[in-house]
Design a protein around this motif. Structure first.
Motif, short mmCIF file in Angstrom:
data_model
loop_
_atom_site.label_atom_id
_atom_site.label_comp_id
_atom_site.label_asym_id
_atom_site.label_seq_id
_atom_site.Cartn_x
_atom_site.Cartn_y
_atom_site.Cartn_z
N GLN A 182 0.59 -1.32 0.04
CA GLN A 182 -0.09 -0.06 0.08
C GLN A 182 0.72 1.20 -0.03
N VAL A 183 2.30 1.01 0.01
CA VAL A 183 3.05 2.35 0.22
C VAL A 183 2.88 3.24 -0.82
N GLU A 184 3.07 2.57 -1.91
CA GLU A 184 3.13 3.60 -3.15
C GLU A 184 2.10 4.53 -3.19
N LYS A 185 0.65 4.15 -2.92
CA LYS A 185 -0.44 5.30 -2.67
C LYS A 185 -0.23 6.15 -1.48
N ILE A 186 0.61 5.51 -0.72
CA ILE A 186 0.84 6.54 0.45
C ILE A 186 1.73 7.60 0.18
N TRP A 216 11.71 4.20 2.07
CA TRP A 216 11.67 4.66 3.33
C TRP A 216 10.47 4.13 4.15
N HIS A 217 9.36 4.64 3.32
CA HIS A 217 8.16 4.35 3.84
C HIS A 217 7.80 2.93 4.02
N LYS A 218 8.37 2.01 3.18
CA LYS A 218 8.36 0.62 3.06
C LYS A 218 9.08 -0.12 4.65
#
Length: 320
Positions: A182-186, A216-218
């Motif tokens: 879901q990270v790319e959308k975030i 980094w968000h991952k």
């Protein structure tokens, strides 16, 4: 004022006579009426009150099997209540009635009751509270302050039953830990959100570290620090949160709301979700740049106090 307790209605704290001395009185001076397709305030003076028969009828309704209700109690006396219908109407939980006694208004009791109602809606997986609101100026101001908005698709039978009420909804947010897929959308949302900081005192490029980094968000997701804010199935924001080992002290690394949802009160809702997600926390800590007029005003509004200013950042803390 003595301590006010918010409690789930039960046989031990409520009976059919518990509202007998309840003061419903409300003097109304102005109400909203739809004129040429728009709501406008018009003068309309009247007093709303309940006789004993009405009080008993309300007591019977909110203590019935179809309702779930919370009470505001002062020395075991009911000074406010909220009643919700257990059965959802589509995506909505119906806020059937909410009142605070005349002598106790303006003390934050209504807000506490409303938050209890939203928590129930969240547990029931409702997308929003649905409110058929009295059209008085003060009532509508309260629901707007709670983040409610006019319903674009009113529930027909409710609207027809109370033609002078204003039909409103209050979206109910919940947070869940984000997964890596879901990270790319975030991250896309993070970029849109933080690029608006140029409008509130920031210079071009004044964004937090790694705000546009997928990797980094991952990593934050893998470590369990990345939360996504949802209303129904819609992703509207996110937060990065670092609790200590005991979850007594929480550091809020950052929050952001998608720019398409700005100015809807979602930032306040997200902070409430974070605080509610850590019920054992004694304190919440965060920091924000000195130049950011929006976030500094926002955190102060939520009761965070400045503990220091250092290296261009303001450090805030909120204790329970």
């Amino acid at each position: 004022m003595n301590e006010i307790k918010i409690e789930l209605l039960s046989e031990t704290n409520f009976s059919l006579t518990s509202l007998d001395s309840y003061n419903r009185k409300q003097d109304v001076n102005k109400v909203y009426r739809r004129i040429d397709g728009e709501y406008e305030l018009v003068e309309c003076k009247y007093t709303e009150d309940w006789d004993l028969e009405k009080k008993r009828s309300v007591a019977k309704k909110i203590s019935g099997d179809e309702c779930i209700a919370y009470l505001a109690l002062e020395n075991n006396k009911v000074v406010g209540f909220i009643g919700l219908l257990k059965k959802l109407s589509g995506p909505y939980m119906i806020l059937d009635m909410m009142h605070v006694s005349s002598e106790c208004r303006g003390q934050g009791i209504g807000r506490k009751l409303f938050e209890a109602g939203k928590a129930e809606a969240r547990k029931a997986s409702a997308e929003a509270l649905y409110i058929s609101a009295c059209s008085s100026e003060e009532t509508i101001a309260f629901y707007r302050a709670m983040g409610s908005e006019f319903a674009s698709n009113p529930i027909k039978e409710i609207a027809e039953k109370e033609p002078f009420d204003l039909q409103m909804i209050c979206p109910v947010m919940h947070i869940v830990k984000a997964e890596e897929d879901q990270v790319e959308k975030i991250v896309d949302m993070s970029v849109r959100a933080f690029e608006t900081d140029i409008n509130v005192g920031g210079a071009k490029g004044d964004c937090p570290p790694e705000f546009d980094s997928v990797e980094w968000h991952k990593q934050m997701a893998r470590e369990g620090h990345l939360y996504q804010a949802m209303i129904g199935n819609d992703l509207v924001g996110a937060a990065i949160v670092f609790p200590n080992e005991t979850e007594k002290s929480i550091y809020i690394g950052r929050i952001f709301i998608d720019s398409v949802y700005h100015r809807k009160g979602y930032g306040i809702r997200l902070m409430e979700c974070i605080e509610n997600n850590f019920p054992c926390a004694a304190e919440f800590n965060l920091d924000t740049p000195c130049w950011n007029e929006r976030t500094n005003a926002f955190y102060k509004k939520l009761g965070y106090r400045i503990i220091k200013t250092e290296d261009g950042f303001v450090f805030y803390q909120k204790k329970r």
